[in-house]
Design a protein around this motif. Structure first.
Motif, PDB file in Angstrom:
ATOM      1  N   UNK B 604       0.824  -1.218   0.000  1.00 16.53           N
ATOM      2  CA  UNK B 604       0.000   0.000   0.000  1.00 16.53           C
ATOM      3  C   UNK B 604       0.859   1.270   0.000  1.00 16.53           C
ATOM      4  N   UNK B 605       2.109   1.131   0.437  1.00 21.32           N
ATOM      5  CA  UNK B 605       2.971   2.319   0.507  1.00 21.32           C
ATOM      6  C   UNK B 605       3.814   2.505  -0.762  1.00 21.32           C
ATOM      7  N   UNK B 606       3.664   1.560  -1.697  1.00 20.65           N
ATOM      8  CA  UNK B 606       4.491   1.622  -2.917  1.00 20.65           C
ATOM      9  C   UNK B 606       4.339   2.920  -3.722  1.00 20.65           C
ATOM     10  N   UNK B 607       3.091   3.374  -3.954  1.00 27.18           N
ATOM     11  CA  UNK B 607       2.978   4.608  -4.747  1.00 27.18           C
ATOM     12  C   UNK B 607       3.754   5.777  -4.147  1.00 27.18           C
ATOM     13  N   UNK B 608       3.703   5.907  -2.824  1.00 28.60           N
ATOM     14  CA  UNK B 608       4.435   7.014  -2.186  1.00 28.60           C
ATOM     15  C   UNK B 608       5.936   6.839  -2.375  1.00 28.60           C
ATOM     16  N   UNK B 609       6.404   5.590  -2.213  1.00 27.81           N
ATOM     17  CA  UNK B 609       7.832   5.331  -2.351  1.00 27.81           C
ATOM     18  C   UNK B 609       8.300   5.638  -3.783  1.00 27.81           C
ATOM     19  N   UNK B 610       7.482   5.194  -4.746  1.00 33.09           N
ATOM     20  CA  UNK B 610       7.854   5.430  -6.154  1.00 33.09           C
ATOM     21  C   UNK B 610       7.810   6.925  -6.466  1.00 33.09           C
TER      22      UNK B 610
END
Lengths: 161, 666
Positions: B604-610
């Motif tokens: 769920x945190x992938x978009x922020x990380x990317x």
């Protein structure tokens, strides 16, 4: 230089019609966003509902549509006064509408080619693409806005010193 | 003996178009001032043609004006061709008068005759030619009209001594001023700097004007200071004679006799500027157009990108079929060239598409309006609007954008603009955005790219504000930007313009990226035969990874960033190469998104990380060549170091904040 008195009402009607169509489009785009979606649209992972509904895409298109609505509607009081600014706004809004319409037509054609290269043979995908995703209301208003450019072409009939 | 022709004129009069048409070169053409900041050379038959930066006068106020002046005065071109803007003749004639004072053979090209016609302007070219004692050729260069005639006239003036001599005859001013000039020439006597012996009238006029450069040249010869003193005394107490006033009086007389403008002609530029320069709608419309540009770029280039990827995949399959599975050269070609270099190559259509739209906007005259709108905002913040002109150039490449800062007169504004330009997203960063964005935000990739470009502009403005308020304190100089008419861009020049920018990308890809890919491939395979996770490349990645541990990035993410210092395209190439052995039906983007986070980051945190990763790519040093350009233009190691470090720090902090908001740490 100002707008010929007899022509003002015609221009007002044109601006109003296009403004209302874009307003309708803006509302439709906002509805597509879905009110239940989270505010921080960036922060959701693939597979979430946010991705399915392409929140951001609709949000951006809603803002674009809203801006064009505003330009059309802003021109109305100016057209009523007969100022050159009003004439400029209706022509400018027409050009923006044509630009956006052209963008979606180009996008649709590119998608057709892209699908073809990828060799998609699933008819249902094509049907869905052609009748829902592909053909957008902006196409038609964009093409319709060409009529506004005809006003520019015949500007001598509309403007007087 | 070599023949030299200098092409000069006010900014945005079509000099570069005339230069291209005369020489067949492909110089950068744009419908806004300040495109030419260096002199460019080409050939017209046996004549060297030199395209000089646009100038309003011959006083060395800014670097570009100095380049033009020095060439005209010191390099002694055989013939000058002055391009005049027919829609703005009065102002253009001022430079024409200054050039006539040099008594050098001259041809005037009266350009933009088509635009003048649209504005209801009529010019008596024959009469004008008689009054300024020089041949004039009317043209509409962008349409190729009048170019053959201009070429013929230029050849004629080189061959026909009588015509050349006639064109050197000066324009006579009032009797009083002419007496002053003659008396100054008498005082000058032999005391003329060597390189100016044939320009005695010009030296006399410049002395009457109190020109510091000419005075400096004179003091370098014996008794020069005495001459200057004599001229000063002779000028009856006034240090500077009002020559500008004299010139304008004469110009006024000429305009009265040759120039007729129909009243109440409304052009499309007058009309569109009501909307595009509107104080409330101007900036939102600029944002709409930018958004449209990225939507168009991403969506329309999709089939071309698919096609390139398909062809590269096909080539890989062919090599696999014909070469032994364990051959090193198969690994080199498939992993290194197709996986790494090919990953960058796949984005070439996309880059070209963006440059096409950018060129269209530039040639149409819209980009100068965008700069005007932004200037309104920036001036309120105490910033120089010229900075935004350089920022727009940065959308193509930050290096010429940094070089274009030469046209900024104030040193504080120039340094500020150089230092903030790196925040403007260049074309090389686009492949990284698209690679990750297309997988992460498939329905809105264009909008994500737009958000990054917008963020770059906002950061650039904020940093400019910081530099101007904290380091380079002082009032911002007013910004004068000439807004040319809107023009329908021609396919030829938009194509040339796109190719010119895209070619740089390909050249860079061909040389730097290819070399780096070979290096990366070697590092990935050393020690020979090892697994990628144990390779020298992985060692480097793991060495730097702790620096990025607070951002939760993996060693692969670190490799992208470290090698991205060389050139931003290398980020994509590095990913393509490292992950080339892995299969994913959703493509390289999916593999990279999977490989970016360190272990333990929730899906769920992938978009922020990317997104944080993309913001870092946006803000840290564009490339090593950019640092070279900053050093060259500032001449300072200190500012080069500032440029390199603040970008990294800012990128790091913002990525950290995005991770925090996006729940990467929870």
């Amino acid at each position: 230089m100002e707008i010929v008195e007899q022509k003002r009402s015609r221009l007002i009607i044109i601006a109003l019609v296009f403004g209302l169509i874009y307003l309708f489009n803006t509302i439709m785009e906002f509805i597509h966003i879905g009110l239940e979606e989270p505010l921080f649209f960036l922060f959701s992972s693939p597979g979430d509902a946010v991705f399915e509904t392409a929140y951001l895409d609709h949000f951006a298109k809603a803002l674009v549509s809203l801006l064009i609505t505003a330009v059309f509607l802003y021109s109305i009081p100016q057209l009523k006064k007969g100022t050159l600014e009003g004439f400029g706004f209706i022509i400018g809004a027409g050009i923006l509408a044509i630009g956006i319409g052209f963008l979606f037509i180009a996008e649709w054609i590119a998608n057709v080619i892209d699908f073809a290269i990828q060799g998609l043979s699933d008819l249902a995908v094509w049907e869905d693409f052609v009748f829902t995703d592909g053909i957008r209301i902006e196409w038609f208003i964009g093409i319709g806005s060409i009529s506004i450019l005809l006003i520019w072409k015949n500007r001598e009939n509309y403007l007087i010193s | 003996m070599s023949k030299t022709l200098a092409l000069i004129g006010n900014p945005n009069v079509g000099k570069t178009v005339v230069f291209n048409e005369l020489t067949g070169e492909m110089g950068h053409v744009a419908n806004w001032p300040g495109v030419t900041v260096e002199k460019k050379e080409g050939k017209m038959d046996d004549i060297n043609v030199v395209d000089l930066p646009g100038v309003y006068c011959l006083s060395p106020a800014a670097i570009d004006e100095l380049i033009a002046r020095n060439f005209i005065i010191k390099d002694n071109p055989n013939v000058i061709v002055d391009i005049l803007d027919a829609t703005n003749l009065e102002r253009n004639l001022y430079l024409a008068f200054l050039l006539k004072e040099l008594e050098v053979p001259i041809v005037f090209v009266l350009n933009l005759m088509d635009a003048a016609k649209d504005r209801g302007i009529k010019i008596d070219v024959q009469k004008l030619s008689e009054l300024i004692n020089a041949p004039i050729v009317p043209t509409a260069a962008i349409k190729g009209e009048g170019i053959d005639e201009a070429r013929e006239m230029i050849k004629k003036i080189f061959e026909d001594k009588k015509l050349a001599e006639k064109s050197t005859r000066p324009i006579k001013y009032s009797k009083e001023l002419e007496d002053k000039i003659n008396q100054t020439m008498e005082i000058l006597g032999e005391y003329t700097p060597k390189f100016l012996t044939e320009k005695r009238r010009w030296v006399a006029i410049k002395l009457l004007e109190g020109d510091k450069e000419v005075q400096k040249e004179l003091t370098s010869i014996s008794n020069g200071s005495k001459v200057i003193e004599e001229v000063k005394n002779f000028c009856t107490g006034t240090e500077e004679f009002d020559l500008a006033g004299e010139r304008y009086n004469k110009i006024g007389e000429i305009i009265k006799q040759t120039y007729i403008r129909k009243k109440d002609v409304v052009t499309i530029s007058d009309i569109l500027d009501k909307v595009f320069l509107h104080k409330y709608f101007g900036i939102p419309i600029f944002l709409l157009i930018m958004w449209g540009m990225f939507e168009f770029t991403f969506r329309v280039s999709a089939p071309l990108v698919t096609l390139v990827e398909y062809l590269l995949g096909l080539a890989g399959q062919v090599f696999e079929a014909i070469w032994p599975e364990d051959a090193w050269y198969l690994s080199f070609v498939n992993d290194g060239l197709i996986g790494g270099f090919g990953a960058v190559l796949g984005f070439v259509p996309l880059i070209f598409m963006m440059y096409l739209v950018l060129s269209f906007l530039e040639d149409s005259g819209y980009l100068s309006r965008a700069a005007f709108n932004m200037d309104r905002l920036m001036y309120k913040l105490g910033l120089h609007g010229r900075s935004f002109v350089s920022m727009i150039l940065g959308f193509g490449c930050n290096i010429p954008a940094v070089m274009s800062c030469r046209a900024i007169e104030s040193e504080e504004d120039r340094l500020t603009t150089i230092l903030v330009n790196q925040n403007i997203s260049c074309g090389a960063r686009l492949p990284v955005y698209i690679l990750l964005g297309a997988f992460m935000w498939p329905g809105a990739t264009g909008t994500i790219v737009f958000s990054l470009y917008l963020l770059g502009i906002v950061i650039a403005i904020l940093m400019a504000l910081f530099f101007r308020k904290v380091i380079f304190k002082g009032e911002a100089a007013p910004f004068m930007l000439e807004l040319g008419d809107y023009r329908m861009p021609t396919a030829k020049y938009t194509g040339i313009h796109m190719w010119e920018r895209g070619r740089e990308f390909i050249k860079k890809a061909g040389l730097i990226i290819f070399t780096v890919v070979v290096l990366l491939w070697l590092l990935q395979n050393l020690p020979w035969g090892t697994e990628p996770e144990n390779s020298a490349l992985a060692f480097i990645g793991k060495l730097f990874q702790p620096l990025f541990a607070p951002l939760n990035w993996s060693w692969i993410a670190a490799v992208g960033i470290i090698f991205g210092f060389l050139a931003k395209e290398v980020v994509v190439a590095a990913f393509g190469l490292i992950l080339s052995g892995q299969e994913d039906p959703e493509g390289l983007g999916s593999l990279v998104v999977g490989a970016l986070p360190a272990v333990g980051v929730a899906a769920a945190a992938l978009p922020a990380l990317v997104y944080g990763y993309l913001v870092f790519v946006l803000l840290y040093t564009p490339c090593i060549a950019h640092l070279g350009a900053v050093y060259k233009e500032t001449g300072s190691k200190k500012w080069t170091l500032v440029s390199a470090t603040y970008g990294i720090a800012l990128g790091y902090i913002l990525a950290l904040i995005i991770n925090l908001i996006g729940g990467v740490y929870f």
